[in-house]
Design a protein around this motif. Structure first.
Motif, PDB file in Angstrom:
ATOM      1  N   ILE A   1       0.710  -1.100  -0.064  1.00 21.15           N
ATOM      2  CA  ILE A   1       0.021  -0.128  -0.052  1.00 21.15           C
ATOM      3  C   ILE A   1       0.724   1.226   0.094  1.00 21.15           C
ATOM      4  N   LYS A   2       0.593   1.963  -1.205  1.00 22.46           N
ATOM      5  CA  LYS A   2       1.588   3.024  -1.284  1.00 22.46           C
ATOM      6  C   LYS A   2       0.751   4.453  -0.578  1.00 22.46           C
ATOM      7  N   PRO A   3       1.043   5.670  -0.269  1.00 19.23           N
ATOM      8  CA  PRO A   3       0.444   6.685   0.238  1.00 19.23           C
ATOM      9  C   PRO A   3      -0.405   7.315  -1.099  1.00 19.23           C
ATOM     10  N   GLY A   4      -1.685   7.461  -0.959  1.00 21.33           N
ATOM     11  CA  GLY A   4      -2.485   7.754  -2.015  1.00 21.33           C
ATOM     12  C   GLY A   4      -2.936   6.732  -3.000  1.00 21.33           C
ATOM     13  N   MET A   5      -2.774   5.705  -2.631  1.00 21.52           N
ATOM     14  CA  MET A   5      -3.284   4.476  -3.472  1.00 21.52           C
ATOM     15  C   MET A   5      -4.774   4.273  -3.151  1.00 21.52           C
ATOM     16  N   LYS A   6      -5.335   3.922  -4.194  1.00 20.22           N
ATOM     17  CA  LYS A   6      -6.943   3.892  -4.340  1.00 20.22           C
ATOM     18  C   LYS A   6      -7.218   2.532  -4.805  1.00 20.22           C
ATOM     19  N   LYS A   7      -8.280   2.135  -4.040  1.00 19.98           N
ATOM     20  CA  LYS A   7      -8.939   0.929  -4.217  1.00 19.98           C
ATOM     21  C   LYS A   7     -10.420   1.104  -4.542  1.00 19.98           C
ATOM     22  N   ILE A   8     -11.091   0.298  -5.248  1.00 21.06           N
ATOM     23  CA  ILE A   8     -12.521   0.721  -5.955  1.00 21.06           C
ATOM     24  C   ILE A   8     -13.143  -0.588  -5.127  1.00 21.06           C
ATOM     25  N   VAL A   9     -14.434  -0.276  -4.429  1.00 25.62           N
ATOM     26  CA  VAL A   9     -15.393  -1.348  -3.898  1.00 25.62           C
ATOM     27  C   VAL A   9     -16.492  -1.213  -4.593  1.00 25.62           C
ATOM     28  N   ALA A  10     -16.700  -2.239  -5.736  1.00 25.00           N
ATOM     29  CA  ALA A  10     -17.819  -2.003  -6.826  1.00 25.00           C
ATOM     30  C   ALA A  10     -19.315  -2.037  -6.099  1.00 25.00           C
ATOM     31  N   GLY A  11     -20.108  -0.946  -6.408  1.00 23.57           N
ATOM     32  CA  GLY A  11     -21.406  -1.113  -5.984  1.00 23.57           C
ATOM     33  C   GLY A  11     -21.829  -0.528  -4.537  1.00 23.57           C
ATOM     34  N   GLN A  12     -20.723  -0.138  -3.754  1.00 22.33           N
ATOM     35  CA  GLN A  12     -21.010   0.374  -2.409  1.00 22.33           C
ATOM     36  C   GLN A  12     -20.884   1.888  -2.327  1.00 22.33           C
ATOM     37  N   GLY A  13     -21.068   2.713  -3.392  1.00 21.76           N
ATOM     38  CA  GLY A  13     -20.921   4.057  -3.112  1.00 21.76           C
ATOM     39  C   GLY A  13     -22.445   4.759  -3.234  1.00 21.76           C
ATOM     40  N   LEU A  14     -22.464   5.894  -3.706  1.00 22.15           N
ATOM     41  CA  LEU A  14     -23.714   6.674  -3.535  1.00 22.15           C
ATOM     42  C   LEU A  14     -24.720   6.156  -4.745  1.00 22.15           C
ATOM     43  N   PRO A  15     -26.329   6.167  -4.194  1.00 21.60           N
ATOM     44  CA  PRO A  15     -27.028   5.782  -5.127  1.00 21.60           C
ATOM     45  C   PRO A  15     -27.160   6.620  -6.448  1.00 21.60           C
ATOM     46  N   PHE A  16     -27.426   6.077  -7.469  1.00 22.35           N
ATOM     47  CA  PHE A  16     -27.480   6.986  -8.704  1.00 22.35           C
ATOM     48  C   PHE A  16     -28.836   7.700  -8.561  1.00 22.35           C
ATOM     49  N   PRO A  17     -28.655   9.015  -8.921  1.00 27.86           N
ATOM     50  CA  PRO A  17     -29.941   9.780  -8.865  1.00 27.86           C
ATOM     51  C   PRO A  17     -31.266   9.477  -9.291  1.00 27.86           C
ATOM     52  N   LYS A  18     -30.982   8.987 -10.793  1.00 29.73           N
ATOM     53  CA  LYS A  18     -32.111   8.523 -11.439  1.00 29.73           C
ATOM     54  C   LYS A  18     -32.750   7.218 -11.317  1.00 29.73           C
ATOM     55  N   ASN A  19     -31.804   6.420 -10.560  1.00 26.96           N
ATOM     56  CA  ASN A  19     -32.047   5.010 -10.299  1.00 26.96           C
ATOM     57  C   ASN A  19     -31.285   4.551  -8.938  1.00 26.96           C
TER      58      ASN A  19
ATOM     59  N   GLU B   1     -32.141   2.417  -6.724  1.00 25.96           N
ATOM     60  CA  GLU B   1     -31.735   0.947  -6.390  1.00 25.96           C
ATOM     61  C   GLU B   1     -30.159   0.574  -6.961  1.00 25.96           C
ATOM     62  N   GLN B   2     -29.717   1.440  -7.799  1.00 27.28           N
ATOM     63  CA  GLN B   2     -28.381   1.224  -8.238  1.00 27.28           C
ATOM     64  C   GLN B   2     -27.293   1.919  -7.834  1.00 27.28           C
ATOM     65  N   ARG B   3     -26.177   1.525  -7.295  1.00 31.44           N
ATOM     66  CA  ARG B   3     -25.230   2.375  -6.696  1.00 31.44           C
ATOM     67  C   ARG B   3     -23.956   2.461  -7.158  1.00 31.44           C
ATOM     68  N   GLY B   4     -23.355   3.478  -7.524  1.00 28.97           N
ATOM     69  CA  GLY B   4     -21.894   3.831  -8.089  1.00 28.97           C
ATOM     70  C   GLY B   4     -21.022   2.900  -6.993  1.00 28.97           C
ATOM     71  N   ASP B   5     -19.513   3.229  -7.415  1.00 29.05           N
ATOM     72  CA  ASP B   5     -18.458   2.515  -6.651  1.00 29.05           C
ATOM     73  C   ASP B   5     -18.145   3.231  -5.560  1.00 29.05           C
ATOM     74  N   LEU B   6     -17.597   2.902  -4.610  1.00 28.75           N
ATOM     75  CA  LEU B   6     -16.873   3.469  -3.562  1.00 28.75           C
ATOM     76  C   LEU B   6     -15.523   3.604  -3.663  1.00 28.75           C
TER      77      LEU B   6
END
Length: 79
Positions: free
Chosen positions: A28-46, A48-53
């Motif tokens: 793990i390097k400083p500033g490194m980013k990892k994505i957790v699929a489907g656990q972010g904010l919900p899409f405004p128009k849908n 039930e579906q979430r973006g990535d965290l």
């Protein structure tokens, strides 16, 4: 520092208050980013579906090491 170099498990809080465990196996390097699929904010128009965290790591390495710690690291880490 050892966890950032050797790997670890990280518990991340999601946007809806749940937790997600991430197993990190790479360095793990400083500033490194990892994505957790489907656990972010919900899409405004849908809602039930979430973006990535996106999880960004803030790693603090020491400013100095004792000589014996340096010797151990030099013996065990690749040049």
């Amino acid at each position: 520092m050892a966890k950032s170099l050797c790997g670890c498990s990280v518990t991340v809080s999601t946007m809806d208050g749940k937790t997600c465990n991430m197993k990190i196996t790479e360095v793990i390097k400083p500033g490194m980013k990892k994505i957790v699929a489907g656990q972010g904010l919900p899409f405004p128009k849908n809602p039930e579906q979430r973006g990535d965290l996106i999880v960004e790591f803030d790693v603090n390495f020491p400013d100095s090491l004792p000589c014996n710690a340096k010797d151990v690291l030099k013996r065990h880490l690749p040049a």
